[in-house]
Every structure is written in structure tokens, then in C-alpha cells.
Design a protein around this motif. Structure first.
Motif, mmCIF file in Angstrom:
data_model
loop_
_atom_site.group_PDB
_atom_site.id
_atom_site.type_symbol
_atom_site.label_atom_id
_atom_site.label_comp_id
_atom_site.label_asym_id
_atom_site.label_seq_id
_atom_site.Cartn_x
_atom_site.Cartn_y
_atom_site.Cartn_z
ATOM 1 N N LEU A 1 -79.888 60.012 73.543
ATOM 2 C CA LEU A 1 -79.160 59.712 74.786
ATOM 3 C C LEU A 1 -79.678 60.546 75.950
ATOM 4 C CD1 LEU A 1 -75.503 59.399 73.447
ATOM 5 C CD2 LEU A 1 -76.957 57.552 74.330
ATOM 6 N N THR A 2 -79.933 61.809 75.706
ATOM 7 C CA THR A 2 -80.453 62.688 76.761
ATOM 8 C C THR A 2 -81.827 62.221 77.207
ATOM 9 O OG1 THR A 2 -79.184 64.559 75.934
ATOM 10 C CG2 THR A 2 -81.063 65.071 77.334
ATOM 11 N N GLU A 3 -82.657 61.811 76.262
ATOM 12 C CA GLU A 3 -83.985 61.314 76.611
ATOM 13 C C GLU A 3 -83.896 60.036 77.449
ATOM 14 O OE1 GLU A 3 -87.809 59.474 74.302
ATOM 15 O OE2 GLU A 3 -86.845 61.228 73.401
ATOM 16 N N GLU A 4 -82.965 59.172 77.103
ATOM 17 C CA GLU A 4 -82.837 57.895 77.812
ATOM 18 C C GLU A 4 -82.157 58.047 79.174
ATOM 19 O OE1 GLU A 4 -80.951 53.427 77.223
ATOM 20 O OE2 GLU A 4 -81.096 54.765 75.489
ATOM 21 N N PHE A 5 -81.097 58.876 79.249
ATOM 22 C CA PHE A 5 -80.292 58.945 80.465
ATOM 23 C C PHE A 5 -80.396 60.264 81.216
ATOM 24 C CE2 PHE A 5 -78.103 55.912 77.659
ATOM 25 C CZ PHE A 5 -78.168 54.788 78.466
ATOM 26 N N GLY A 6 -81.024 61.262 80.652
ATOM 27 C CA GLY A 6 -81.123 62.571 81.285
ATOM 28 C C GLY A 6 -79.946 63.459 80.922
ATOM 29 N N GLU A 7 -80.022 64.711 81.365
ATOM 30 C CA GLU A 7 -78.957 65.676 81.078
ATOM 31 C C GLU A 7 -77.801 65.516 82.061
ATOM 32 O OE1 GLU A 7 -79.940 69.786 80.702
ATOM 33 O OE2 GLU A 7 -81.863 69.336 79.791
ATOM 34 N N TYR A 8 -76.609 65.817 81.608
ATOM 35 C CA TYR A 8 -75.440 65.867 82.475
ATOM 36 C C TYR A 8 -74.633 67.096 82.131
ATOM 37 C CZ TYR A 8 -76.298 61.574 84.860
ATOM 38 O OH TYR A 8 -76.850 60.633 85.674
ATOM 39 N N HIS A 9 -74.197 67.778 83.171
ATOM 40 C CA HIS A 9 -73.428 69.012 83.006
ATOM 41 C C HIS A 9 -72.093 68.852 83.702
ATOM 42 C CE1 HIS A 9 -76.894 71.140 81.339
ATOM 43 N NE2 HIS A 9 -77.580 70.350 82.135
ATOM 44 N N TYR A 10 -71.034 69.071 82.944
ATOM 45 C CA TYR A 10 -69.661 68.846 83.395
ATOM 46 C C TYR A 10 -68.975 70.178 83.645
ATOM 47 C CZ TYR A 10 -64.697 67.775 82.880
ATOM 48 O OH TYR A 10 -63.347 67.689 83.077
ATOM 49 N N GLY A 11 -68.112 70.201 84.644
ATOM 50 C CA GLY A 11 -67.294 71.383 84.896
ATOM 51 C C GLY A 11 -65.954 70.986 85.462
ATOM 52 N N ARG A 12 -64.985 71.879 85.335
ATOM 53 C CA ARG A 12 -63.629 71.628 85.838
ATOM 54 C C ARG A 12 -63.026 72.938 86.306
ATOM 55 N NH1 ARG A 12 -58.543 69.496 82.189
ATOM 56 N NH2 ARG A 12 -56.942 70.575 83.376
ATOM 57 N N VAL A 13 -62.289 72.847 87.422
ATOM 58 C CA VAL A 13 -61.560 73.989 87.952
ATOM 59 C C VAL A 13 -60.144 73.523 88.248
ATOM 60 C CG1 VAL A 13 -61.380 75.630 89.868
ATOM 61 C CG2 VAL A 13 -63.630 74.976 89.010
ATOM 62 N N ASP A 14 -59.150 74.291 87.834
ATOM 63 C CA ASP A 14 -57.753 74.011 88.161
ATOM 64 C C ASP A 14 -57.313 74.984 89.242
ATOM 65 O OD1 ASP A 14 -57.828 72.161 86.140
ATOM 66 O OD2 ASP A 14 -56.632 73.323 84.730
ATOM 67 N N LEU A 15 -56.842 74.438 90.374
ATOM 68 C CA LEU A 15 -56.430 75.269 91.506
ATOM 69 C C LEU A 15 -54.920 75.231 91.660
ATOM 70 C CD1 LEU A 15 -59.096 74.027 94.072
ATOM 71 C CD2 LEU A 15 -59.196 76.077 92.642
#
Length: 112
Positions: free
Chosen positions: A15-29
Motif C-alpha cells: 500500500l505504501t509503495e502504491e499510494f505513498g506514506e501518510y502520517h496522521y496526528g491529532r491534538v485535543d484543545l
């Protein structure tokens, strides 16, 4: 995994080879009264054309306000319906970019 005969790691690599890397993050304010409403209004405004010097190319408002930032990824602000809490989510192709966008949006919200 059974269908493809591959381990989870092998499938993720494909999947990474086909679609590239994705990096997720979340912040609760945790915000002051009225701040989350101002944040939603700010990010809903069509006059907002960029975030972190990235162009806003599309908006969705199904469950919060999701801004698509060119080819880089997206950021979303989502208000809690029961408390003064705003969640900021981001996904990009680079972990440092994800972190910087989360920081930039957090700063914007804090200043509202």
C-alpha cells in the motif's frame, strides 16, 4: 491477509509503495467558552485560502471542517457538542509537515 497470503507488514509495504506514506496526528484543545465556535467559523470561511502556506483546494463540512491542502494532505477541526473541546486532525505525506500543520492550526485557534 489470508486472501493475499501476505503478512500485515507485507500488505502495508504494498500500500505504501502504491499510494505513498501518510502520517496522521491529532491534538485535543481545551478552549474558553466561545472559542470553538470562532474556530469553526474561521475555518469555514471561504476567505481562508491557505493554511501553513499551503493552498486550501477543497472543504468538507460533514463532521467538522476538513480542509484539503493541495497535494500534501488535509487538516480537520471538529468541535465537541458537549464541552469546550476542539479536536484538530491532520494527515500528510510527511511526519514533520503533519506536526507543523497541527502546531499552526493550534496557534490560530488559541489566538481566536
Amino acid at each position: 491477509m489470508a486472501w493475499h497470503g501476505k503478512s500485515l507488514g507485507e500488505m502495508l509495504a504494498v500500500l505504501t509503495e502504491e499510494f505513498g506514506e501518510y502520517h496522521y496526528g491529532r491534538v485535543d484543545l481545551d478552549l474558553k467558552p466561545g472559542q470553538k465556535e470562532r474556530a469553526i467559523a474561521h475555518f469555514s470561511d471561504a476567505k481562508l485560502t491557505s493554511v501553513f502556506n499551503l493552498p486550501v483546494v477543497r472543504r468538507e463540512d460533514m463532521d467538522g471542517i476538513k480542509l484539503y491542502l493541495g497535494e500534501v494532505g488535509w487538516v480537520m477541526v471538529r468541535a465537541s457538542g458537549t464541552e469546550n473541546l476542539l479536536r484538530v486532525y491532520c494527515e500528510t505525506s510527511n511526519s514533520e509537515t503533519t506536526r507543523r500543520i497541527l502546531n499552526a492550526v493550534t496557534q490560530i485557534v488559541r489566538e481566536l
